[in-house]
Design a protein around this motif. Structure first.
Motif, PDB file in Angstrom:
ATOM      1  N   UNK A  67       0.858  -1.186   0.000  1.00 57.30           N
ATOM      2  CA  UNK A  67       0.000   0.000   0.000  1.00 57.30           C
ATOM      3  C   UNK A  67       0.886   1.224   0.000  1.00 57.30           C
ATOM      4  N   UNK A  68       0.811   2.016  -1.065  1.00 55.68           N
ATOM      5  CA  UNK A  68       1.589   3.258  -1.088  1.00 55.68           C
ATOM      6  C   UNK A  68       0.943   4.316  -0.202  1.00 55.68           C
ATOM      7  N   UNK A  69      -0.294   4.072   0.232  1.00 55.36           N
ATOM      8  CA  UNK A  69      -0.982   5.012   1.123  1.00 55.36           C
ATOM      9  C   UNK A  69      -0.450   4.941   2.537  1.00 55.36           C
ATOM     10  N   UNK A  70      -0.074   3.726   2.999  1.00 55.65           N
ATOM     11  CA  UNK A  70       0.403   3.614   4.383  1.00 55.65           C
ATOM     12  C   UNK A  70       1.813   3.037   4.493  1.00 55.65           C
ATOM     13  N   UNK A  71       2.446   2.708   3.361  1.00 47.56           N
ATOM     14  CA  UNK A  71       3.825   2.233   3.391  1.00 47.56           C
ATOM     15  C   UNK A  71       4.002   0.858   4.009  1.00 47.56           C
ATOM     16  N   UNK A  72       2.950   0.039   3.986  1.00 55.80           N
ATOM     17  CA  UNK A  72       3.025  -1.297   4.572  1.00 55.80           C
ATOM     18  C   UNK A  72       2.846  -2.369   3.495  1.00 55.80           C
ATOM     19  N   UNK A  73       3.514  -3.501   3.718  1.00 52.72           N
ATOM     20  CA  UNK A  73       3.368  -4.665   2.851  1.00 52.72           C
ATOM     21  C   UNK A  73       2.467  -5.660   3.563  1.00 52.72           C
ATOM     22  N   UNK A  74       1.416  -6.095   2.870  1.00 54.83           N
ATOM     23  CA  UNK A  74       0.434  -7.007   3.456  1.00 54.83           C
ATOM     24  C   UNK A  74       0.583  -8.389   2.837  1.00 54.83           C
ATOM     25  N   UNK A  75       0.628  -9.408   3.688  1.00 50.53           N
ATOM     26  CA  UNK A  75       0.756 -10.772   3.208  1.00 50.53           C
ATOM     27  C   UNK A  75       0.224 -11.726   4.270  1.00 50.53           C
TER      28      UNK A  75
END
Length: 490
Positions: free
Chosen positions: A393-401
């Motif tokens: 997410x470029x909105x929150x700078x987190x990688x989700x997996x």
């Protein structure tokens, strides 16, 4: 059938290398394709360029609710159109035939189903939503389908085929007709053509006139991943080389450039083919598509390869990961690669061939590599055992997996052999029916695992290295071997 679970946080996995600089802003996103649905939710990899990014904020690192929906099918592709209705392309367990599901956005329950003609294993995997929120895919009959959905007067929903275009001549004409080849993936370009690639490395497009045109990339090559499209053209990786295609002056597909890569001595465990496991990824700090990245299949460490998208000139080759079947994330100057080495897939394509070694423990690990003026630099690595294709997410700078951990014994009093810190070989055990699956969030700037929240420990919870889709409202959909999760903030 629906099962709900409220899950709690577990410990973090230790970093091997941590970036010392502050996290930079990610992006820009690739330009919006006018023939696609909303950015981030219209394709398996988020956009036509397969960047695996989204402009939407994710669920976050707080507590989550994980609602599991049993579908009797593996659901690798879950998309959402501008109308807010999620759609899934799944492969049924009973006969491995594809089906399309229309989902209730408020609950994740199934509103309608449509069975499609069975084709190759990858024929029930890749699809996209067009600008009218119709799912576009090619089924086993060799038909390019646009599948719409509508609501009846009684309030019930249904799915139906809005249009059908026969592409069999362009697909099988290169091998004497019959059913010698099948389309594995599709993607629209910026002029409205629908590009496709086949298992046996034919590639082409269906134009506005409804005619399918194609060529063979190279005899003896195969395609085992999706394609990507950008203003520069269509990118496809075979098990030997990376290609960029476009349209010649006569309106036929042509190869703009070809770059061979090191395909190694054999398929690695945790891969579906002998070659790259990556869908090509367009990314870049300017237009969002200047660069094109894949991983190779070199022994023993696979390299991230970055090319200039327009010319095909190689910018860098950097050792990245043990082995992977995942497409890289590409955003701005940064690329993120997750290992799938050792992941035990329950089914393989017909021509996958044996792996060397025959099996291996799941090694895990993610790497961030930045493109710099002097080439490419490893920014961080971690030991997170990702069991899904990660999404940034470029909105929150987190990688989700999601992650997968093996139980390393019984009666130890803890999920991870008495440890939740990642120091007791997490992800290094052989895969089995008692593996633990967790929703995970990684800080893209540092590589730190921010949260890991247990969701299940049976084969139905296996996320099988499939892609998660982040929808508006901080909702994430994630396919498993038998259905899908709907993840929301607790």
């Amino acid at each position: 059938m629906r099962r709900a679970a409220v899950v709690a946080g577990l410990g973090a996995t230790a970093l091997l290398t941590i970036a010392t600089s502050t996290a930079s802003a990610f992006g820009p996103l690739p330009p919006a394709n006018p023939y696609l649905g909303p950015a981030g939710t219209a394709t398996m990899h988020g956009d036509a360029e397969a960047s695996d990014t989204t402009p939407l904020p994710g669920v976050g690192a707080g507590g989550v609710n994980a609602d599991f929906h049993e579908e009797g099918a593996a659901c690798p592709t879950i998309l959402q159109g501008a109308d807010g209705l999620p759609q899934a392309l799944c492969t049924k367990i009973t006969d491995r035939a594809p089906e399309v599901l229309l989902l209730d956005p408020a609950t994740g329950n199934t509103l309608a189903k449509l069975d499609l003609t069975k084709g190759s294993l990858l024929g029930g995997v890749y699809a996209y939503l067009d600008e009218q929120d119709r799912m576009v895919t090619v089924d086993g009959s060799g038909s390019l389908l646009r599948i719409g959905h509508q609501r009846g007067g009684d309030g019930s929903w249904s799915l139906s085929i809005a249009s059908k275009t026969d592409v069999t001549q362009a697909v099988s004409g290169h091998c004497g007709g019959g059913s010698c080849d099948e389309v594995s993936s599709v993607s629209p370009d910026y002029q409205g053509r629908v590009w496709f690639a086949t298992d046996n490395a034919a590639a082409g497009f269906v134009g506005a006139d409804g005619v399918a045109r194609s060529l063979v990339l190279a005899p003896g090559e195969n395609v085992a991943n999706s394609i990507a499209t950008a203003p520069q053209g269509m990118a496809v990786a075979t098990d030997h080389a990376l290609y960029l295609l476009n349209v010649d002056g006569s309106g036929n597909p042509q190869i703009v450039w070809r770059q061979a890569y090191d395909r190694g001595p054999a398929r690695k465990p945790g891969q579906l083919s002998w070659g790259t496991g990556a869908t090509p990824t367009f990314f870049g700090p300017g237009s969002g598509t200047e660069y094109l990245a894949i991983t190779d299949n070199a022994a023993t460490k696979e390299n991230l390869l970055v090319f200039d998208a327009a010319s095909g000139n190689r910018i860098c080759s950097v050792p990245a990961i043990d082995g992977t079947e995942n497409s890289p994330i590409g955003s701005g100057n940064s690329v993120f690669v997750a290992s799938t080495y050792g992941y035990p897939y329950p089914a393989l394509p017909a021509n996958a061939g044996p792996s060397q070694p025959a099996s291996a423990p799941i090694s895990g690990g993610m790497t961030r590599i930045d493109v710099t003026g002097s080439g490419c630099t490893v920014v961080w690595t971690n030991t997170v055992p990702s069991s899904a294709v990660p999404r940034l997410s470029v909105a929150d700078g987190k990688i989700y997996t999601f992650t997968r951990h093996s139980l390393l014994g019984s009666g130890s009093g803890g999920l991870f052999d008495g440890s939740s810190s990642g120091s007791s070989g997490l992800g290094s055990g052989s895969a089995g029916a008692t593996d633990n699956y967790s929703f995970a969030v990684v800080d893209a700037g540092t590589g730190k695992l921010e949260t890991e929240q247990f969701v299940g420990a049976t084969t139905v919870n296996d996320t099988l290295e499939m892609v998660g889709t982040i929808a508006p409202g901080r909702i994430q959909y994630q396919g498993t071997t038998t259905g899908l999760y709907r993840i929301t903030p607790k």
